[in-house]
Design a protein around this motif. Structure first.
Motif, PDB file in Angstrom:
ATOM      1  N   GLY A 132       0.848  -1.189   0.000  1.00 16.01           N
ATOM      2  CA  GLY A 132       0.000   0.000   0.000  1.00 16.01           C
ATOM      3  C   GLY A 132       0.878   1.232   0.000  1.00 16.01           C
ATOM      4  N   PRO A 133       0.286   2.426   0.151  1.00 14.01           N
ATOM      5  CA  PRO A 133       1.098   3.653   0.138  1.00 14.01           C
ATOM      6  C   PRO A 133       2.153   3.654   1.245  1.00 14.01           C
ATOM      7  CG  PRO A 133      -1.246   4.164   0.081  1.00 14.01           C
ATOM      8  CD  PRO A 133      -1.135   2.697   0.310  1.00 14.01           C
ATOM      9  N   ARG A 134       1.771   3.184   2.443  1.00  6.13           N
ATOM     10  CA  ARG A 134       2.698   3.224   3.569  1.00  6.13           C
ATOM     11  C   ARG A 134       3.874   2.263   3.359  1.00  6.13           C
ATOM     12  NH1 ARG A 134       2.531   4.597   9.179  1.00  6.13           N
ATOM     13  NH2 ARG A 134       0.525   5.560   8.814  1.00  6.13           N
ATOM     14  N   SER A 135       3.567   1.034   2.945  1.00  4.48           N
ATOM     15  CA  SER A 135       4.659   0.076   2.770  1.00  4.48           C
ATOM     16  C   SER A 135       5.475   0.414   1.523  1.00  4.48           C
ATOM     17  CB  SER A 135       4.124  -1.353   2.732  1.00  4.48           C
ATOM     18  OG  SER A 135       2.963  -1.448   1.962  1.00  4.48           O
ATOM     19  N   ALA A 136       4.867   1.089   0.547  1.00  6.23           N
ATOM     20  CA  ALA A 136       5.638   1.535  -0.618  1.00  6.23           C
ATOM     21  C   ALA A 136       6.674   2.567  -0.191  1.00  6.23           C
ATOM     22  CB  ALA A 136       4.712   2.126  -1.678  1.00  6.23           C
ATOM     23  N   ARG A 137       6.302   3.440   0.745  1.00  4.27           N
ATOM     24  CA  ARG A 137       7.271   4.426   1.247  1.00  4.27           C
ATOM     25  C   ARG A 137       8.398   3.728   1.991  1.00  4.27           C
ATOM     26  NH1 ARG A 137       2.558   7.616   2.432  1.00  4.27           N
ATOM     27  NH2 ARG A 137       2.554   6.830   4.558  1.00  4.27           N
ATOM     28  N   ARG A 138       8.023   2.740   2.816  1.00  4.37           N
ATOM     29  CA  ARG A 138       9.057   1.990   3.549  1.00  4.37           C
ATOM     30  C   ARG A 138       9.993   1.287   2.581  1.00  4.37           C
ATOM     31  NH1 ARG A 138       6.809  -2.410   7.004  1.00  4.37           N
ATOM     32  NH2 ARG A 138       8.962  -3.022   7.298  1.00  4.37           N
ATOM     33  N   ALA A 139       9.403   0.681   1.531  1.00  2.24           N
ATOM     34  CA  ALA A 139      10.219  -0.029   0.541  1.00  2.24           C
ATOM     35  C   ALA A 139      11.145   0.945  -0.183  1.00  2.24           C
ATOM     36  CB  ALA A 139       9.312  -0.761  -0.448  1.00  2.24           C
ATOM     37  N   ALA A 140      10.607   2.131  -0.522  1.00  2.01           N
ATOM     38  CA  ALA A 140      11.422   3.127  -1.231  1.00  2.01           C
ATOM     39  C   ALA A 140      12.598   3.560  -0.361  1.00  2.01           C
ATOM     40  CB  ALA A 140      10.565   4.328  -1.611  1.00  2.01           C
ATOM     41  N   LEU A 141      12.327   3.806   0.914  1.00  5.12           N
ATOM     42  CA  LEU A 141      13.385   4.237   1.835  1.00  5.12           C
ATOM     43  C   LEU A 141      14.451   3.159   1.976  1.00  5.12           C
ATOM     44  CD1 LEU A 141      13.796   6.811   3.360  1.00  5.12           C
ATOM     45  CD2 LEU A 141      12.645   5.826   5.322  1.00  5.12           C
TER      46      LEU A 141
END
Lengths: 201, 201
Positions: free
Chosen positions: A20-29
């Protein structure tokens, strides 16, 4: 004020199933922090896959190269068993069967199931090619490994009818208690099927 | 017998946080099916990010280009408020604050918290640079937006001590009931903090 490149990376990662948006941010980081050890290799693996992967013209599998690894292995002496075709709905099902290591024959990927509602007929699936392959003299068995859903079972019945002309044994996967499963949690249909198909010890 | 290129793609995807082996396979299959619309753009976005992203030499943020977008915006007339520095542990915290849209000042990313156990001292974090920035005449406030964990709060106390020499207001984020939170489910510490910091209506 996140930079446009990072923002685009997050947007694209969020389109992956399970992110989702939150885990996509975590993955990007995570990717940004592991630029050399993960982000670059993953970018290269994706670019290579995007450029190289195609649908196998023999069985419908997705792989780099046509025919796919499985079909090519069937062509070499001592390779996979060419007498058996295992019919699956999707490439993911082929992967699941390959992971078991229990099957040594060839596959045939339909690309879905028949559906009157969605207007999917036999010609939209990989059916004509299956009939042609099943008619070859070396083929002795076709395993219909379709999902135990309404669509899958309808398609299996249809295929069994169409395959009657070919001189092959037609089989399907067994229904029963999943290994490790508890009877108390099983649905009635599965339990009934397991009871009917009971085997002598 | 999954091709080596696809296998490598799955292995690398499984290293992303939030994706296990099963969801990595699902993601790989999804990518393969959407080669043109998702896999290629994502590969390009990753390659661009891997090549372009660096640590901002001013604030420690990760972004394409140095100084980062936030610092650069602080340099233009009418841009971000240069009088306030918000100190965060990690880039993810900076992203979280940026998403709120409620902060218009500059940031300072420490890169972690002090930890005697793990041998992390002030010089391992971005502390000297913070003291230098906080001493600049235009800076009037330093917000210590560290996590409400033992490590975060220890670091906040340490920084408050070190910043005493600079003529700046030092503040921290408020503790209290999360918006939408129910009292019954809150821990005692948060509830005590919320009660002590109660405000007149």
């Amino acid at each position: 004020m996140i930079g446009p490149e990072i923002d685009r990376l997050i947007q694209l990662l969020a389109k992956l199933p399970g992110l989702g948006p939150r885990s996509a941010r975590r993955a990007a980081l995570h990717l940004i922090k592991k630029r050399d050890s993960l982000m670059e290799p993953l970018a290269e693996a994706m670019a290579a896959a995007a450029a190289g992967i195609r649908t196998c013209s023999v069985c419908g599998n997705l792989d780099t190269g046509d025919p796919c690894h499985v079909c090519r292995d069937g062509e070499r002496p001592g390779g996979r068993d060419r007498t058996t075709l295992c019919v699956v709905e999707e490439v993911g099902d082929l992967w699941a069967l390959e992971r078991t290591g229990a099957y040594r024959g060839l596959y045939h990927v339909l690309g879905g199931t028949l559906s009157a509602l969605e207007g999917v007929g036999p010609d939209d699936l990989n059916v004509p090619k299956l009939l042609e392959r099943a008619s070859r003299p070396e083929v002795t068995e076709v395993i219909l490994a379709l999902n135990a859903t309404v669509g899958g079972q309808t398609t299996a019945h249809y295929l069994a009818d169409r395959l009657e002309g070919c001189e092959v044994r037609i089989s399907r996967l067994a229904h029963g208690v999943p290994v490790g499963g508890e009877l108390d949690y099983l649905d009635d249909g599965t339990l009934t099927a397991a009871l009917r198909a009971r085997r002598s010890l």
